[in-house]
Design an enzyme around this catalytic site. Structure first.
Site, PDB file in Angstrom:
ATOM      1  N   CYS A 113       0.829  -1.209   0.000  1.00 53.88           N
ATOM      2  CA  CYS A 113       0.000   0.000   0.000  1.00 53.88           C
ATOM      3  C   CYS A 113       0.862   1.257   0.000  1.00 53.88           C
ATOM      4  O   CYS A 113       1.832   1.349   0.745  1.00 53.88           O
ATOM      5  CB  CYS A 113      -0.893  -0.009   1.238  1.00 53.88           C
ATOM      6  SG  CYS A 113      -1.894   1.478   1.397  1.00 53.88           S
ATOM      7  N   GLU A 146     -28.013  -7.355  25.376  1.00 55.65           N
ATOM      8  CA  GLU A 146     -27.187  -6.367  24.671  1.00 55.65           C
ATOM      9  C   GLU A 146     -27.599  -4.962  25.110  1.00 55.65           C
ATOM     10  O   GLU A 146     -28.761  -4.697  25.403  1.00 55.65           O
ATOM     11  CB  GLU A 146     -27.400  -6.571  23.149  1.00 55.65           C
ATOM     12  CG  GLU A 146     -27.106  -5.410  22.243  1.00 55.65           C
ATOM     13  CD  GLU A 146     -25.644  -5.016  22.206  1.00 55.65           C
ATOM     14  OE1 GLU A 146     -24.782  -5.901  22.252  1.00 55.65           O
ATOM     15  OE2 GLU A 146     -25.381  -3.795  22.149  1.00 55.65           O
ATOM     16  N   CYS A 180     -12.122  -9.929  21.602  1.00 52.39           N
ATOM     17  CA  CYS A 180     -11.222  -9.261  20.652  1.00 52.39           C
ATOM     18  C   CYS A 180     -10.018  -8.677  21.408  1.00 52.39           C
ATOM     19  O   CYS A 180      -9.223  -7.959  20.820  1.00 52.39           O
ATOM     20  CB  CYS A 180     -11.962  -8.175  19.877  1.00 52.39           C
ATOM     21  SG  CYS A 180     -12.721  -6.961  20.955  1.00 52.39           S
TER      22      CYS A 180
HETATM   23  C1  LIG Z   1     -17.792  -7.477  20.395  1.00 52.45           C
HETATM   24  S1  LIG Z   1     -19.448  -6.977  20.223  1.00 52.45           S
HETATM   25  C2  LIG Z   1     -20.211  -8.559  20.072  1.00 52.45           C
HETATM   26  C3  LIG Z   1     -21.418  -8.587  19.197  1.00 52.45           C
HETATM   27  C4  LIG Z   1     -21.962  -9.944  18.809  1.00 52.45           C
HETATM   28  N1  LIG Z   1     -21.664 -11.003  19.724  1.00 52.45           N
HETATM   29  C5  LIG Z   1     -21.537 -10.315  17.399  1.00 52.45           C
HETATM   30  O1  LIG Z   1     -20.765 -11.263  17.224  1.00 52.45           O
HETATM   31  O2  LIG Z   1     -21.982  -9.650  16.453  1.00 52.45           O
HETATM   32  C6  LIG Z   1     -19.810  -6.474  21.864  1.00 52.45           C
HETATM   33  C7  LIG Z   1     -21.225  -6.029  22.086  1.00 52.45           C
HETATM   34  O3  LIG Z   1     -21.374  -5.698  23.463  1.00 52.45           O
HETATM   35  C8  LIG Z   1     -22.256  -4.595  23.584  1.00 52.45           C
HETATM   36  N2  LIG Z   1     -22.028  -3.984  24.908  1.00 52.45           N
HETATM   37  C9  LIG Z   1     -21.008  -3.167  25.264  1.00 52.45           C
HETATM   38  N3  LIG Z   1     -21.094  -2.828  26.558  1.00 52.45           N
HETATM   39  C10 LIG Z   1     -22.197  -3.447  27.046  1.00 52.45           C
HETATM   40  C11 LIG Z   1     -22.821  -3.473  28.323  1.00 52.45           C
HETATM   41  N4  LIG Z   1     -22.318  -2.804  29.358  1.00 52.45           N
HETATM   42  N5  LIG Z   1     -23.945  -4.195  28.456  1.00 52.45           N
HETATM   43  C12 LIG Z   1     -24.459  -4.882  27.414  1.00 52.45           C
HETATM   44  N6  LIG Z   1     -23.904  -4.904  26.171  1.00 52.45           N
HETATM   45  C13 LIG Z   1     -22.788  -4.187  25.990  1.00 52.45           C
HETATM   46  C14 LIG Z   1     -21.900  -3.731  22.394  1.00 52.45           C
HETATM   47  O4  LIG Z   1     -22.955  -2.851  22.068  1.00 52.45           O
HETATM   48  C15 LIG Z   1     -21.627  -4.784  21.310  1.00 52.45           C
HETATM   49  O5  LIG Z   1     -22.780  -5.065  20.563  1.00 52.45           O
END
Ligand SMILES: C[S@@+](CC[C@H](N)C(=O)[O-])C[C@H]1O[C@@H](n2cnc3c(N)ncnc32)[C@H](O)[C@@H]1O
Length: 488
Positions: free
Chosen positions: A97, A368, A444
């Protein structure tokens, strides 16, 4: 081959008060945590018998012999920037890149992919064992990404009235506009991007057309410091089967918005969903803004096995679609479902994992934070004909309580996929009291994953570990740990 007995020149401080120490002929030894490479160096006054201080360097490949200018000097470690590669490593690749080294993304382009994967796998091992002090079984080999370029389905580009100047560029050019990515830690600087290898076409073509239109029609590019200007940022989302969603964001409401949107709609018939947002607040996030549909469908759709997921302008969806499938399949396999289990999918986003495992479960509860994501989860489950999933919106530590669990059923399996920061300690304690037979921890950020699992180590042991590479050419790694209850 050079050994680590470096020459150095040490000039205490430059006039600007910055470090001015250059280390010559440094042999890069390995890849360290945080994506940097590692070497050792002794400074004036250091014990000549010592192995030297740890030195972290970006953009270096093990085996390189380089001159390094120090940018940080601590007793326990040094950090530096390469100023010359005296002898490139035999493993070093030419970056593909043109923006390499300036753009904050794809920093590992010089590293062959197999070395990237080994470094990521080791990063997971180090974090579980060093941060968590956890016993780990033999790892399953990291799952590499089939696509190492053009693997992302979503990108955000920022507009700025003052683009980042490249080395050697005339400072008079500093006032010219740019459209691309923020540069490192500089929130107000945007690197103008010609071609990005992260997202398939028409992503580059759309971004370049927008910039060209804005310049030809003298639309103002956003001034981040002053919070004014019309053209602010844009999102492009793509699906594997060619649907495209574009979200154009503007810093002020103006009649000039509509000719630009019409131009985009007509020039790119492949845009299946075109939104705009008027965002006058201090940051670029659109999660709290109204997304207005200008043309096309309100959503795009992604398929996974026999499931179809609706993706609206604010929906979270894993950004590497192919690897998301590998990740979910592994999470499902680790869950060991036979149709009799109650499963909790914590941090469910739009309910993708919940729906993915639902055929093997008696019932799935998804929780969520974002209410719109939970709406998408319910809509998707209905459209997929799934009747055994229930979704709840709210902060995990408030929703997942002992009484919630009593009401909705004891979990046999919990799948957790929290954000980078990991789980709130109260959530970990509630999980421990619920004592599911298995916990599948998808993360992650293996560092916060290690910390959280350590809090559960009296009751759970790790019985399988599966790293997955979702983001080639970056240091980021996704990891799944299977935890099994062992306390009696
Ligand atoms: C890494 S993503 C995982 C999404 C899902 N498992 C997927 O594979 O598409 C983390 C998720 O946690 C939610 N999240 C973050 N803080 C949170 C909280 N305090 N309570 C509930 N959900 C939360 C975020 O909005 C996000 O959708």
């Amino acid at each position: 081959m050079a050994q680590n007995n470096f020459y150095y020149i040490c000039i205490p401080m430059s006039r600007k008060g910055k470090l001015d120490i250059v280390l010559h002929d440094v042999l890069i030894e390995d890849i360290a945590a945080e994506g940097k490479s590692i070497a050792h160096a002794r400074l004036e006054g250091d014990d000549p018998e010592s192995p030297g201080r740890v030195l972290f360097v970006e953009f270096a490949v093990p085996g390189d012999i380089v001159d390094v200018r120090l940018i940080r000097k601590k007793n326990s470690f040094l950090e530096g920037r390469i100023i010359r590669i005296n002898k490139p490593s035999e493993q070093r690749l030419n970056p593909f890149c043109q923006h390499f080294g300036v753009c904050g993304g794809c920093k590992w382009q010089s590293l062959p992919y197999d070395i990237q994967l080994r470094a990521k796998q080791r990063q997971v091992y180090d974090q579980l064992t060093r941060i968590g002090h956890l016993k780990v079984p033999e790892f399953q080999p990291i799952i590499g990404s089939e696509k190492t370029r053009f693997y992302r389905n979503k990108l955000e580009f920022s507009a700025s009235c003052k683009r980042w100047l490249l080395p050697g560029e005339d400072p008079a050019q500093a006032a010219s506009p740019g459209l691309g990515f923020h540069v490192g830690k500089f929130f107000d600087k945007v690197l103008d991007i010609e071609h990005c290898y992260l997202q398939p076409e028409p992503s580059n073509a759309i971004r370049l057309a927008v910039k060209d239109y804005a310049l030809r029609n003298a639309l103002s590019f956003y001034d981040i410091r002053e919070n004014h200007g019309l053209f602010r940022n844009m999102f492009v989302r793509t699906t594997d089967d060619g649907q495209v969603m574009v979200i154009m964001c503007f810093g002020v409401d103006s009649p000039a918005i509509f000719p630009l949107l019409s131009y985009l709609r007509d020039k790119f018939p492949e845009i299946s969903s075109l939104y705009y947002v008027v965002n006058t607040k201090g940051n670029d996030s659109i999660s709290d803004q109204e997304c207005i549909l200008f043309s096309g469908s309100p959503a795009i759709y992604e398929k996974m096995e026999n499931l179809r997921f609706r993706i609206g302008p604010k929906s979270f969806y894993q950004t590497n679609t192919g690897q998301a499938l590998s990740l979910y399949r592994k999470a499902r396999e680790f869950s060991g479902l036979d149709g009799s289990q109650v499963v909790y999918d914590l941090y469910t986003g739009t309910g993708t994992i919940a729906q993915f495992v639902s055929a093997g479960a008696k019932k799935v509860i998804g929780i969520e934070y974002v209410p719109e994501a939970i709406e998408d989860a319910r809509t998707n489950a209905r459209a997929n004909g799934i009747t055994n999933c229930e979704f709840f919106a709210g902060d995990m530590k408030d929703i997942l309580t002992d009484s919630f669990i009593k009401e909705h059923g004891h979990p046999d399996v919990m799948i957790v996929d929290p954000p980078r920061a990991g789980m709130h300690p109260d959530v970990v304690q509630t999980i421990l009291r619920a004592a599911p037979e298995r916990i599948i921890y998808v993360s992650c950020n293996p560092a916060s994953q290690a910390r959280d699992i350590a809090m559960m180590a009296d009751k759970y042991r790790i019985t399988a570990v599966q790293p997955v590479d979702m983001f080639p050419h970056t240091m980021h790694v996704e990891n799944i740990c299977k935890l099994e209850y062992y306390a009696d």
